[in-house]
Motif scaffolding. Structure first.
Motif, mmCIF file in Angstrom:
data_model
loop_
_atom_site.group_PDB
_atom_site.id
_atom_site.type_symbol
_atom_site.label_atom_id
_atom_site.label_comp_id
_atom_site.label_asym_id
_atom_site.label_seq_id
_atom_site.Cartn_x
_atom_site.Cartn_y
_atom_site.Cartn_z
ATOM 1 N N ASN A 1 35.144 -11.882 71.552
ATOM 2 C CA ASN A 1 35.448 -11.283 70.475
ATOM 3 C C ASN A 1 35.433 -9.873 70.302
ATOM 4 O O ASN A 1 36.482 -9.311 69.640
ATOM 5 C CB ASN A 1 34.312 -11.908 69.355
ATOM 6 C CG ASN A 1 34.919 -13.335 69.067
ATOM 7 O OD1 ASN A 1 35.956 -14.101 69.582
ATOM 8 N ND2 ASN A 1 34.211 -14.162 68.257
ATOM 9 N N LYS A 2 34.698 -9.217 71.031
ATOM 10 C CA LYS A 2 34.584 -7.637 71.228
ATOM 11 C C LYS A 2 35.903 -7.196 72.168
ATOM 12 O O LYS A 2 36.417 -6.333 71.502
ATOM 13 C CB LYS A 2 33.131 -7.293 71.633
ATOM 14 C CG LYS A 2 33.144 -5.631 71.796
ATOM 15 C CD LYS A 2 33.030 -5.016 70.090
ATOM 16 C CE LYS A 2 33.038 -3.920 70.361
ATOM 17 N NZ LYS A 2 32.907 -3.088 68.990
ATOM 18 N N PHE A 3 36.068 -7.845 72.811
ATOM 19 C CA PHE A 3 37.274 -7.637 73.657
ATOM 20 C C PHE A 3 38.514 -7.729 72.754
ATOM 21 O O PHE A 3 39.251 -6.611 73.004
ATOM 22 C CB PHE A 3 37.395 -8.769 74.902
ATOM 23 C CG PHE A 3 38.470 -8.293 76.007
ATOM 24 C CD1 PHE A 3 38.388 -7.506 76.958
ATOM 25 C CD2 PHE A 3 39.775 -9.133 75.948
ATOM 26 C CE1 PHE A 3 39.569 -7.376 77.888
ATOM 27 C CE2 PHE A 3 40.721 -8.923 76.620
ATOM 28 C CZ PHE A 3 40.568 -8.240 77.747
ATOM 29 N N ILE A 4 38.843 -8.810 71.969
ATOM 30 C CA ILE A 4 39.714 -8.958 71.149
ATOM 31 C C ILE A 4 39.773 -7.606 70.134
ATOM 32 O O ILE A 4 40.943 -7.177 69.965
ATOM 33 C CB ILE A 4 39.639 -10.269 70.441
ATOM 34 C CG1 ILE A 4 40.285 -11.348 71.333
ATOM 35 C CG2 ILE A 4 40.395 -10.155 69.024
ATOM 36 C CD1 ILE A 4 39.591 -12.807 70.828
ATOM 37 N N GLU A 5 38.487 -7.506 69.407
ATOM 38 C CA GLU A 5 38.450 -6.526 68.432
ATOM 39 C C GLU A 5 38.907 -5.091 69.178
ATOM 40 O O GLU A 5 39.692 -4.228 68.763
ATOM 41 C CB GLU A 5 37.031 -6.176 67.976
ATOM 42 C CG GLU A 5 36.847 -5.108 66.924
ATOM 43 C CD GLU A 5 35.341 -5.132 66.794
ATOM 44 O OE1 GLU A 5 34.826 -4.021 66.848
ATOM 45 O OE2 GLU A 5 34.532 -6.209 66.295
ATOM 46 N N LEU A 6 38.303 -4.587 70.466
ATOM 47 C CA LEU A 6 38.833 -3.283 71.110
ATOM 48 C C LEU A 6 40.394 -3.345 71.289
ATOM 49 O O LEU A 6 41.042 -2.434 71.015
ATOM 50 C CB LEU A 6 37.834 -3.344 72.251
ATOM 51 C CG LEU A 6 36.682 -3.090 71.966
ATOM 52 C CD1 LEU A 6 35.557 -3.124 73.190
ATOM 53 C CD2 LEU A 6 36.467 -1.581 71.361
ATOM 54 N N LEU A 7 40.981 -4.607 71.735
ATOM 55 C CA LEU A 7 42.265 -4.609 71.910
ATOM 56 C C LEU A 7 43.268 -4.105 70.557
ATOM 57 O O LEU A 7 44.299 -3.457 70.515
ATOM 58 C CB LEU A 7 42.898 -5.794 72.495
ATOM 59 C CG LEU A 7 42.682 -6.122 73.883
ATOM 60 C CD1 LEU A 7 43.071 -7.373 74.466
ATOM 61 C CD2 LEU A 7 43.121 -4.825 74.888
ATOM 62 N N ASN A 8 42.789 -4.803 69.641
ATOM 63 C CA ASN A 8 43.345 -4.717 68.329
ATOM 64 C C ASN A 8 43.346 -3.341 67.755
ATOM 65 O O ASN A 8 44.014 -2.825 67.305
ATOM 66 C CB ASN A 8 42.495 -5.686 67.121
ATOM 67 C CG ASN A 8 42.815 -7.256 67.302
ATOM 68 O OD1 ASN A 8 44.122 -7.586 68.017
ATOM 69 N ND2 ASN A 8 42.105 -8.187 66.759
ATOM 70 N N GLU A 9 42.232 -2.719 68.120
ATOM 71 C CA GLU A 9 42.026 -1.278 67.682
ATOM 72 C C GLU A 9 43.133 -0.287 68.422
ATOM 73 O O GLU A 9 43.454 0.587 67.921
ATOM 74 C CB GLU A 9 40.474 -0.652 67.724
ATOM 75 C CG GLU A 9 39.555 -1.175 67.094
ATOM 76 C CD GLU A 9 38.117 -0.771 67.471
ATOM 77 O OE1 GLU A 9 38.074 0.049 68.499
ATOM 78 O OE2 GLU A 9 37.256 -1.484 66.693
ATOM 79 N N LYS A 10 43.688 -0.916 69.484
ATOM 80 C CA LYS A 10 44.483 0.024 70.291
ATOM 81 C C LYS A 10 46.011 -0.617 69.646
ATOM 82 O O LYS A 10 46.992 -0.280 70.530
ATOM 83 C CB LYS A 10 44.450 -0.282 71.943
ATOM 84 C CG LYS A 10 42.960 0.431 72.532
ATOM 85 C CD LYS A 10 42.731 -0.028 73.895
ATOM 86 C CE LYS A 10 41.522 0.513 74.383
ATOM 87 N NZ LYS A 10 41.572 1.888 74.600
#
Length: 126
Positions: free
Chosen positions: A49-58
């Motif tokens: 979920n953090k991986f997803i969040e970081l991709l979303n931020e990009k």
């Protein structure tokens, strides 16, 4: 879609913390409807979920298409299932992510997605 999936396969399969889909065209042409990667949790310092969040931020949209049947409300209510009843299915569902794959995805966009995933790997590999 095939061209894009091949690009993902070429670059992301080299990341030790990611399992790419096995593409088998033996029985015909693969539709490449989705490109789903699985994070190997023990190889990462972050959870999916953090991986997803970081991709979303990009600016990279993602999805989680796989929810095991025993976690759907009907089966929970009818049979009283809990996530640990089917541990392998549950573990799988908590570590997969669908990354963008659609016909209008441009070359520079797919390069950007690959670069961002590779950067996350370098920053958060265990």
């Amino acid at each position: 879609r095939t061209f894009l999936a091949e690009k993902y396969q070429k670059h992301l399969s080299n990341i030790e913390g990611i399992v790419c889909p096995k593409i088998n065209d033996i029985d015909g042409k693969h539709a490449h409807h989705l490109y789903i990667i699985r994070l190997i949790p023990e190889k990462w310092k972050i959870k999916r979920n953090k991986f997803i969040e970081l991709l979303n931020e990009k600016g990279i949209g993602t999805s989680v298409h796989y929810v095991p049947i025993h976690k759907h409300s009907y089966y929970v209510k009818k049979y009283g299932y809990v996530p640990d009843d089917f541990k392998r299915a549950n573990d799988y569902s908590e570590n997969v992510i669908s990354i963008p794959l659609y016909p209008l995805l441009k070359n520079e966009e797919i390069r950007y997605i690959i670069e961002c995933i590779m950067e996350l790997w370098e920053e958060f590999k265990a």
